[in-house]
Design a protein around this motif. Structure first.
Motif, PDB file in Angstrom:
ATOM      1  N   UNK A  71      -6.858 -16.756  13.739  1.00  0.00           N
ATOM      2  CA  UNK A  71      -6.945 -17.533  12.498  1.00  0.00           C
ATOM      3  C   UNK A  71      -8.267 -17.256  11.776  1.00  0.00           C
ATOM      4  N   UNK A  72      -8.183 -17.160  10.461  1.00  0.00           N
ATOM      5  CA  UNK A  72      -9.354 -16.887   9.627  1.00  0.00           C
ATOM      6  C   UNK A  72      -9.715 -18.130   8.830  1.00  0.00           C
ATOM      7  N   UNK A  73     -10.988 -18.483   8.877  1.00  0.00           N
ATOM      8  CA  UNK A  73     -11.551 -19.467   7.953  1.00  0.00           C
ATOM      9  C   UNK A  73     -12.419 -18.673   6.984  1.00  0.00           C
ATOM     10  N   UNK A  74     -12.093 -18.724   5.695  1.00  0.00           N
ATOM     11  CA  UNK A  74     -12.804 -17.939   4.694  1.00  0.00           C
ATOM     12  C   UNK A  74     -13.671 -18.838   3.827  1.00  0.00           C
ATOM     13  N   UNK A  75     -14.909 -18.397   3.611  1.00  0.00           N
ATOM     14  CA  UNK A  75     -15.831 -19.102   2.719  1.00  0.00           C
ATOM     15  C   UNK A  75     -16.284 -18.093   1.670  1.00  0.00           C
ATOM     16  N   UNK A 119     -18.865 -28.456  -0.079  1.00  0.00           N
ATOM     17  CA  UNK A 119     -17.831 -28.375   0.956  1.00  0.00           C
ATOM     18  C   UNK A 119     -18.228 -27.456   2.099  1.00  0.00           C
ATOM     19  N   UNK A 120     -19.030 -26.416   1.808  1.00  0.00           N
ATOM     20  CA  UNK A 120     -19.390 -25.462   2.859  1.00  0.00           C
ATOM     21  C   UNK A 120     -20.321 -26.071   3.893  1.00  0.00           C
ATOM     22  N   UNK A 121     -21.088 -27.062   3.501  1.00  0.00           N
ATOM     23  CA  UNK A 121     -21.967 -27.724   4.462  1.00  0.00           C
ATOM     24  C   UNK A 121     -21.341 -29.013   4.997  1.00  0.00           C
ATOM     25  N   UNK A 122     -20.566 -29.679   4.169  1.00  0.00           N
ATOM     26  CA  UNK A 122     -20.020 -30.958   4.575  1.00  0.00           C
ATOM     27  C   UNK A 122     -18.688 -30.898   5.303  1.00  0.00           C
ATOM     28  N   UNK A 123     -17.944 -29.786   5.131  1.00  0.00           N
ATOM     29  CA  UNK A 123     -16.591 -29.740   5.670  1.00  0.00           C
ATOM     30  C   UNK A 123     -16.312 -28.567   6.603  1.00  0.00           C
ATOM     31  N   UNK A 124     -17.152 -27.538   6.582  1.00  0.00           N
ATOM     32  CA  UNK A 124     -16.826 -26.309   7.291  1.00  0.00           C
ATOM     33  C   UNK A 124     -16.648 -26.524   8.792  1.00  0.00           C
ATOM     34  N   UNK A 125     -17.593 -27.184   9.436  1.00  0.00           N
ATOM     35  CA  UNK A 125     -17.514 -27.372  10.880  1.00  0.00           C
ATOM     36  C   UNK A 125     -16.234 -28.113  11.262  1.00  0.00           C
ATOM     37  N   UNK A 160      -9.346 -21.947   3.512  1.00  0.00           N
ATOM     38  CA  UNK A 160     -10.335 -21.405   2.570  1.00  0.00           C
ATOM     39  C   UNK A 160     -11.186 -22.567   2.082  1.00  0.00           C
ATOM     40  N   UNK A 161     -12.488 -22.435   2.247  1.00  0.00           N
ATOM     41  CA  UNK A 161     -13.430 -23.462   1.801  1.00  0.00           C
ATOM     42  C   UNK A 161     -14.138 -22.942   0.559  1.00  0.00           C
ATOM     43  N   UNK A 162     -13.831 -23.532  -0.575  1.00  0.00           N
ATOM     44  CA  UNK A 162     -14.443 -23.142  -1.850  1.00  0.00           C
ATOM     45  C   UNK A 162     -15.566 -24.115  -2.191  1.00  0.00           C
ATOM     46  N   UNK A 163     -16.765 -23.571  -2.329  1.00  0.00           N
ATOM     47  CA  UNK A 163     -17.924 -24.389  -2.687  1.00  0.00           C
ATOM     48  C   UNK A 163     -18.630 -23.743  -3.878  1.00  0.00           C
ATOM     49  N   UNK A 164     -18.497 -24.315  -5.072  1.00  0.00           N
ATOM     50  CA  UNK A 164     -19.162 -23.718  -6.243  1.00  0.00           C
ATOM     51  C   UNK A 164     -20.661 -23.550  -6.066  1.00  0.00           C
ATOM     52  N   UNK A 165     -21.278 -24.365  -5.236  1.00  0.00           N
ATOM     53  CA  UNK A 165     -22.725 -24.254  -5.035  1.00  0.00           C
ATOM     54  C   UNK A 165     -23.114 -22.903  -4.434  1.00  0.00           C
TER      55      UNK A 165
END
Length: 372
Positions: free
Chosen positions: A123-127, A30-36, A161-166
């Protein structure tokens, strides 16, 4: 006492549940595919990236698709967010004319972004890259001198919040274990904190179940994506439950210790948790039974939490993570001054000293011994 589920009854009485705003995107990649897309969705054109120096390369990789939307980067992250660091971060946001914040890292990184938003409501986007859970809460914390102050403000609640287990696959065992136990502490306290209610209890129970299942795998087989996903899912639920329920005795103790002695955050929570549970257990039998059930029905949830932490190699004594001799006396009064009156069991100086002494020495707690 605020309306909340009774610590000694299974019945549901009246309660208040404040659903908090925010969007959660969870999934591997999700951090690479959805963050932008998530940053663009908020309409942010000048983003200040907050990432500690160890996350520099990760942050560069993740923000590359944002291109010119990245206005500047702030890397001077420190544990417990000292006031002077917060001031520099706020200045960086002003200088960059930021209209949004993107934090990539652990709880201290999220805390730094919150310190900016507290003054400048961006606004905060948290990874998150650890299991801190603070990305789900409107709670901020700042340290000045040797005193840590916390508060709640809707302005610091991350919008996404973008949660990416990777992103947690490279988290070493010595960080993974305590970070997950810190999340476990959020879950446990969500059962009886001042704002506790049946909804937070459901989230907390599922969070404990996921964490207890996931963290041994994350520590023993760091590359196991399923174990990482379980642990991160548990951390998300822990943060969400804590955000509504608020903090109780456990967190008041840990914040005082962290602010006074700069103790490592997650390790301090790991060590203190079973001792607080042992102290409160006799006054919250229904909750103790619920904890015991989800932890494996061993008859003593405090001991089960201690054994779980010991089994993943976490530190077990405050003396081993920086608590100085005589440190207990220094924090007694500050803690007693902020203990919520809704704590399941009244807290006095002798009881608090017993909890802290057990945590300082790292002894295996027992509700029967602590409360006799």
């Amino acid at each position: 006492m605020s309306p909340h589920i009774s610590p000694s009854e299974n019945t549901v009485g009246s309660f208040v549940y404040d659903a908090l705003p925010g969007r959660v995107v969870f999934g591997s990649g999700a951090s690479t595919g959805r963050l932008a897309a998530e940053v663009e969705r908020l309409g942010c054109e000048r983003v200040l990236v907050v990432a500690a120096e160890p996350e520099r390369e990760l942050a560069r990789r993740l923000v590359a698709p944002l291109g010119d939307r990245v206005a500047a980067t702030f890397e001077e992250v420190r544990a417990h967010v000292p006031v002077e660091v917060a001031q520099r971060a706020r200045a960086a946001a002003r200088d960059a004319r930021a209209d949004g914040l993107l934090c990539i890292g652990g709880g201290s990184t999220t805390g730094t972004a919150k310190a900016i938003a507290l003054e400048q409501p961006l606004p905060i986007v948290a990874v998150p890259t650890t299991y801190a859970g603070s990305e789900m809460t409107p709670v901020w914390g700042l340290t000045e001198g040797r005193r840590k102050t916390t508060g709640r403000d809707a302005a610091v609640q991350p919008a996404v919040v973008v949660y990416d287990p990777e992103l947690t696959l490279t988290l070493p065992p010595e960080i993974s274990g305590p970070s997950a136990m810190n999340a476990m502490a959020h879950c446990v306290e969500a059962f009886y904190a001042p704002g506790a209610n049946p909804i937070t209890s459901l989230m907390a129970e599922e969070g404990i179940r996921a964490l207890a299942r996931g963290v041994p795998v994350a520590v023993e087989r760091p590359g196991d994506l399923d174990g990482r996903a379980d642990t991160l899912y548990g951390a998300y639920l822990a943060g969400a439950a804590f955000a509504v329920a608020g903090s109780g005795l456990h967190h008041k103790i840990c914040h005082a210790l962290g602010g006074a002695f700069d103790l490592p955050h997650a390790q301090t929570h790991t060590i203190v948790l079973p001792h607080v549970v042992a102290y409160n257990a006799p006054a919250m039998p229904a909750i103790a039974e619920r904890l015991d059930r989800v932890l494996g029905e061993r008859g003593d949830p405090a001991a089960a939490l201690y054994d779980l932490a010991a089994g993943i190699g976490a530190p077990m004594a405050l003396a081993d993570v920086g608590l100085p001799a005589g440190g207990i006396d220094e924090v007694l009064e500050p803690i007693l001054a902020v203990v919520p009156p809704s704590n399941p069991r009244p807290v006095d100086a002798d009881g608090l000293r017993a909890v802290l002494a057990g945590a300082a020495a790292g002894v295996r707690p027992s509700a029967a011994i602590l409360n006799r």
